[in-house]
Write a protein that holds these residues in place. Structure first.
Motif, PDB file in Angstrom:
ATOM      1  N   ALA A 157     -68.258   1.642  56.200  1.00  0.00           N
ATOM      2  CA  ALA A 157     -68.020   2.933  55.556  1.00  0.00           C
ATOM      3  C   ALA A 157     -68.148   4.037  56.592  1.00  0.00           C
ATOM      4  CB  ALA A 157     -69.001   3.161  54.410  1.00  0.00           C
ATOM      5  N   PRO A 158     -67.356   5.097  56.462  1.00  0.00           N
ATOM      6  CA  PRO A 158     -67.317   6.139  57.497  1.00  0.00           C
ATOM      7  C   PRO A 158     -68.292   7.279  57.274  1.00  0.00           C
ATOM      8  CG  PRO A 158     -65.612   6.565  55.895  1.00  0.00           C
ATOM      9  CD  PRO A 158     -66.333   5.317  55.424  1.00  0.00           C
ATOM     10  N   GLY A 159     -68.643   7.952  58.370  1.00  0.00           N
ATOM     11  CA  GLY A 159     -69.275   9.254  58.281  1.00  0.00           C
ATOM     12  C   GLY A 159     -68.233  10.309  57.946  1.00  0.00           C
ATOM     13  N   LYS A 160     -68.685  11.534  57.759  1.00  0.00           N
ATOM     14  CA  LYS A 160     -67.758  12.594  57.348  1.00  0.00           C
ATOM     15  C   LYS A 160     -68.058  13.889  58.071  1.00  0.00           C
ATOM     16  CE  LYS A 160     -70.987  14.881  54.825  1.00  0.00           C
ATOM     17  NZ  LYS A 160     -71.470  16.261  55.073  1.00  0.00           N
ATOM     18  N   ILE A 161     -67.036  14.741  58.100  1.00  0.00           N
ATOM     19  CA  ILE A 161     -67.180  16.125  58.539  1.00  0.00           C
ATOM     20  C   ILE A 161     -66.706  17.012  57.392  1.00  0.00           C
ATOM     21  CG2 ILE A 161     -66.331  17.895  60.139  1.00  0.00           C
ATOM     22  CD1 ILE A 161     -65.968  15.669  62.209  1.00  0.00           C
ATOM     23  N   ASN A 162     -67.443  18.061  57.103  1.00  0.00           N
ATOM     24  CA  ASN A 162     -66.971  19.077  56.161  1.00  0.00           C
ATOM     25  C   ASN A 162     -66.200  20.114  56.968  1.00  0.00           C
ATOM     26  OD1 ASN A 162     -69.862  18.110  55.210  1.00  0.00           O
ATOM     27  ND2 ASN A 162     -68.751  18.718  53.365  1.00  0.00           N
ATOM     28  N   VAL A 163     -64.879  20.073  56.893  1.00  0.00           N
ATOM     29  CA  VAL A 163     -64.096  21.038  57.667  1.00  0.00           C
ATOM     30  C   VAL A 163     -64.111  22.420  57.001  1.00  0.00           C
ATOM     31  CG1 VAL A 163     -62.636  19.229  58.621  1.00  0.00           C
ATOM     32  CG2 VAL A 163     -61.887  20.433  56.578  1.00  0.00           C
ATOM     33  N   PHE A 164     -64.464  22.441  55.730  1.00  0.00           N
ATOM     34  CA  PHE A 164     -64.614  23.702  54.995  1.00  0.00           C
ATOM     35  C   PHE A 164     -65.724  23.484  53.987  1.00  0.00           C
ATOM     36  CE2 PHE A 164     -63.934  26.687  51.585  1.00  0.00           C
ATOM     37  CZ  PHE A 164     -63.437  27.836  52.185  1.00  0.00           C
ATOM     38  N   LEU A 165     -66.686  24.398  53.933  1.00  0.00           N
ATOM     39  CA  LEU A 165     -67.791  24.263  52.993  1.00  0.00           C
ATOM     40  C   LEU A 165     -68.232  25.637  52.525  1.00  0.00           C
ATOM     41  CD1 LEU A 165     -69.913  22.607  51.488  1.00  0.00           C
ATOM     42  CD2 LEU A 165     -71.290  22.584  53.581  1.00  0.00           C
ATOM     43  N   GLU A 166     -67.911  25.951  51.282  1.00  0.00           N
ATOM     44  CA  GLU A 166     -68.367  27.194  50.662  1.00  0.00           C
ATOM     45  C   GLU A 166     -69.452  26.850  49.649  1.00  0.00           C
ATOM     46  OE1 GLU A 166     -66.918  30.946  47.851  1.00  0.00           O
ATOM     47  OE2 GLU A 166     -65.402  29.593  48.693  1.00  0.00           O
ATOM     48  N   ILE A 167     -70.582  27.513  49.769  1.00  0.00           N
ATOM     49  CA  ILE A 167     -71.718  27.279  48.881  1.00  0.00           C
ATOM     50  C   ILE A 167     -71.808  28.403  47.874  1.00  0.00           C
ATOM     51  CG2 ILE A 167     -74.196  26.851  48.728  1.00  0.00           C
ATOM     52  CD1 ILE A 167     -72.747  24.761  50.375  1.00  0.00           C
ATOM     53  N   GLY A 168     -71.806  28.065  46.593  1.00  0.00           N
ATOM     54  CA  GLY A 168     -71.897  29.073  45.545  1.00  0.00           C
ATOM     55  C   GLY A 168     -73.324  29.542  45.333  1.00  0.00           C
ATOM     56  N   GLU A 169     -73.487  30.373  44.331  1.00  0.00           N
ATOM     57  CA  GLU A 169     -74.805  30.915  44.033  1.00  0.00           C
ATOM     58  C   GLU A 169     -75.726  29.818  43.504  1.00  0.00           C
ATOM     59  OE1 GLU A 169     -73.671  32.519  39.540  1.00  0.00           O
ATOM     60  OE2 GLU A 169     -73.773  33.928  41.218  1.00  0.00           O
ATOM     61  N   THR A 170     -77.017  30.041  43.629  1.00  0.00           N
ATOM     62  CA  THR A 170     -78.007  29.072  43.160  1.00  0.00           C
ATOM     63  C   THR A 170     -77.954  28.970  41.639  1.00  0.00           C
ATOM     64  OG1 THR A 170     -79.419  29.744  45.002  1.00  0.00           O
ATOM     65  CG2 THR A 170     -80.421  28.387  43.292  1.00  0.00           C
ATOM     66  N   GLN A 171     -77.947  27.730  41.148  1.00  0.00           N
ATOM     67  CA  GLN A 171     -77.929  27.488  39.715  1.00  0.00           C
ATOM     68  C   GLN A 171     -79.365  27.492  39.160  1.00  0.00           C
ATOM     69  OE1 GLN A 171     -74.735  27.012  38.098  1.00  0.00           O
ATOM     70  NE2 GLN A 171     -74.309  27.873  40.129  1.00  0.00           N
ATOM     71  N   PRO A 172     -79.519  27.605  37.841  1.00  0.00           N
ATOM     72  CA  PRO A 172     -80.866  27.608  37.254  1.00  0.00           C
ATOM     73  C   PRO A 172     -81.695  26.375  37.607  1.00  0.00           C
ATOM     74  CG  PRO A 172     -79.256  28.343  35.644  1.00  0.00           C
ATOM     75  CD  PRO A 172     -78.479  27.882  36.832  1.00  0.00           C
ATOM     76  N   ASP A 173     -81.031  25.235  37.837  1.00  0.00           N
ATOM     77  CA  ASP A 173     -81.766  24.016  38.187  1.00  0.00           C
ATOM     78  C   ASP A 173     -82.102  23.938  39.669  1.00  0.00           C
ATOM     79  OD1 ASP A 173     -79.293  23.498  39.303  1.00  0.00           O
ATOM     80  OD2 ASP A 173     -78.886  21.713  38.097  1.00  0.00           O
ATOM     81  N   GLY A 174     -81.735  24.991  40.431  1.00  0.00           N
ATOM     82  CA  GLY A 174     -82.044  25.021  41.858  1.00  0.00           C
ATOM     83  C   GLY A 174     -80.954  24.475  42.741  1.00  0.00           C
ATOM     84  N   TYR A 175     -79.968  23.795  42.159  1.00  0.00           N
ATOM     85  CA  TYR A 175     -78.853  23.273  42.935  1.00  0.00           C
ATOM     86  C   TYR A 175     -77.775  24.340  43.104  1.00  0.00           C
ATOM     87  CZ  TYR A 175     -80.753  18.550  42.688  1.00  0.00           C
ATOM     88  OH  TYR A 175     -81.554  17.440  42.820  1.00  0.00           O
ATOM     89  N   HIS A 176     -76.796  24.038  43.943  1.00  0.00           N
ATOM     90  CA  HIS A 176     -75.698  24.967  44.207  1.00  0.00           C
ATOM     91  C   HIS A 176     -74.363  24.303  43.862  1.00  0.00           C
ATOM     92  CE1 HIS A 176     -78.965  26.181  46.896  1.00  0.00           C
ATOM     93  NE2 HIS A 176     -78.443  27.384  46.953  1.00  0.00           N
ATOM     94  N   GLN A 177     -73.479  25.074  43.269  1.00  0.00           N
ATOM     95  CA  GLN A 177     -72.086  24.642  43.187  1.00  0.00           C
ATOM     96  C   GLN A 177     -71.487  24.792  44.584  1.00  0.00           C
ATOM     97  OE1 GLN A 177     -70.272  23.595  40.218  1.00  0.00           O
ATOM     98  NE2 GLN A 177     -72.406  23.329  39.593  1.00  0.00           N
ATOM     99  N   LEU A 178     -70.555  23.928  44.926  1.00  0.00           N
ATOM    100  CA  LEU A 178     -69.923  24.058  46.236  1.00  0.00           C
ATOM    101  C   LEU A 178     -68.462  23.650  46.156  1.00  0.00           C
ATOM    102  CD1 LEU A 178     -69.553  20.985  47.656  1.00  0.00           C
ATOM    103  CD2 LEU A 178     -72.030  21.175  47.772  1.00  0.00           C
ATOM    104  N   ALA A 179     -67.733  24.020  47.173  1.00  0.00           N
ATOM    105  CA  ALA A 179     -66.351  23.569  47.341  1.00  0.00           C
ATOM    106  C   ALA A 179     -66.195  23.180  48.796  1.00  0.00           C
ATOM    107  CB  ALA A 179     -65.357  24.672  46.970  1.00  0.00           C
TER     108      ALA A 179
END
Length: 310
Positions: free
Chosen positions: A14-36
């Protein structure tokens, strides 16, 4: 319970990865973030060898420092095997041998690749034949990057990164990866990002509730155009990673002044990925970086996801 196949062991890569684009959204109530994010699987691989056993066990080795890799149930590969057994009613066990070549805690998804490989290996070894859709569901329960390691290639990830849409990418993209002996904790980097945004909330635009990948990134990938993609590389975690590891800024500057089209911190870091114009340009850049005492590796993408080999 289904009957296992007769082969004594199964090897999956299985391969490793690179995120060529990573936008992090605002913090959610559970402490996690939405991302794209736009993921690209690259030619640094993890191998997992699964062998029949009465219980569950794990051994780890490889070309990278594995001293900090757990060999108990904190290990994602072992958790993946146990999860598949529980979900399918398989009553036996497995011996997993993990051979790591992706930097540990390097922001390239090595642990996620191990989990994806373990799912595929155990499914083949045990003959559980759960199918790709069900494997994807199990992968998502193990971690946000595990479903992509299962599929590989190029994909857009949304939600927490586990909601995948395939993205067409033509040609080959060549990378030089500068790895570090000291890893970075992903939760620590996200925490640093939140603090950075809070400190600079009057100076920077607020994070979007629903982040999205820039359509120009998709066009550059579809065209197989590294020069255009280089102008669009983005990682919202980079500032946080540089705050925790200021030396990475010097690495970025050195690579970009030595022939790279562009450089970016990979995921939560500390691996730094430089995009090169061609395979030859990548070799030239690697030579310069190694000459400066850095541990620089060649890789290219996109490559396939977890698959049986040998």
């Amino acid at each position: 319970m289904t009957m296992a196949y007769e082969q004594p062991q199964v090897r999956v890569r299985a391969p490793g990865k690179i995120n060529v684009f990573l936008e992090i959204g605002e913090t959610q109530p559970d402490g996690y973030h939405q991302l794209a994010t736009a993921f690209q699987a690259v030619s640094l691989y993890e191998d997992v060898v699964a062998t029949h056993a009465d219980d569950f066990g794990l051994a780890v080795s490889g070309s990278v420092d594995v001293s900090g890799v757990p060999v108990d149930d904190r290990n994602l590969a072992l958790r993946a095997a146990r999860l598949l057994a529980a979900e399918t009613g398989y009553a036996g066990g497995v011996r997993l041998e993990v051979l790591k070549h992706v930097p540990v805690a390097g922001g390239m998804g090595g642990g996620s690749a191990d989990a994806a490989a373990a799912l595929v290996a155990c499914d083949a070894l045990w003959g559980t034949a759960v199918g790709s859709a069900r494997l994807h569901g199990l992968a998502a329960r193990l971690g946000a990057d595990v479903p992509f390691a299962l599929k590989g290639g190029t994909a857009i990830g949304t939600g927490r990164g586990d909601e995948l849409s395939p993205a067409l990418a033509r040609g080959r993209f060549d990378w030089v990866l500068v790895v570090s002996e000291e890893g970075l904790s992903t939760p620590e980097v996200y925490g640093a990002l939140d603090r950075h945004r809070d400190r600079h909330r009057l100076d920077i635009a607020p994070a979007r509730a629903v982040p999205a990948v820039d359509s120009a990134v998709l066009h550059a990938l579809r065209a197989g155009d590294p020069a255009t993609l280089a102008e669009l590389l983005r990682n919202d975690l980079q500032a946080a990673a540089l705050g925790l590891r200021p030396d990475l800024a010097e690495t970025l500057e050195l690579g970009e002044s030595s022939g790279a089209l562009a450089g970016i911190v990979s995921g939560s870091g500390p691996t730094v990925a430089f995009l090169a114009e061609s395979p030859e340009a990548a070799v030239d850049l690697q030579t310069v970086l190694v000459g400066q005492g850095l541990d620089a590796l060649l890789a290219h993408g996109p490559v396939p996801g977890a698959r049986v080999v040998g």
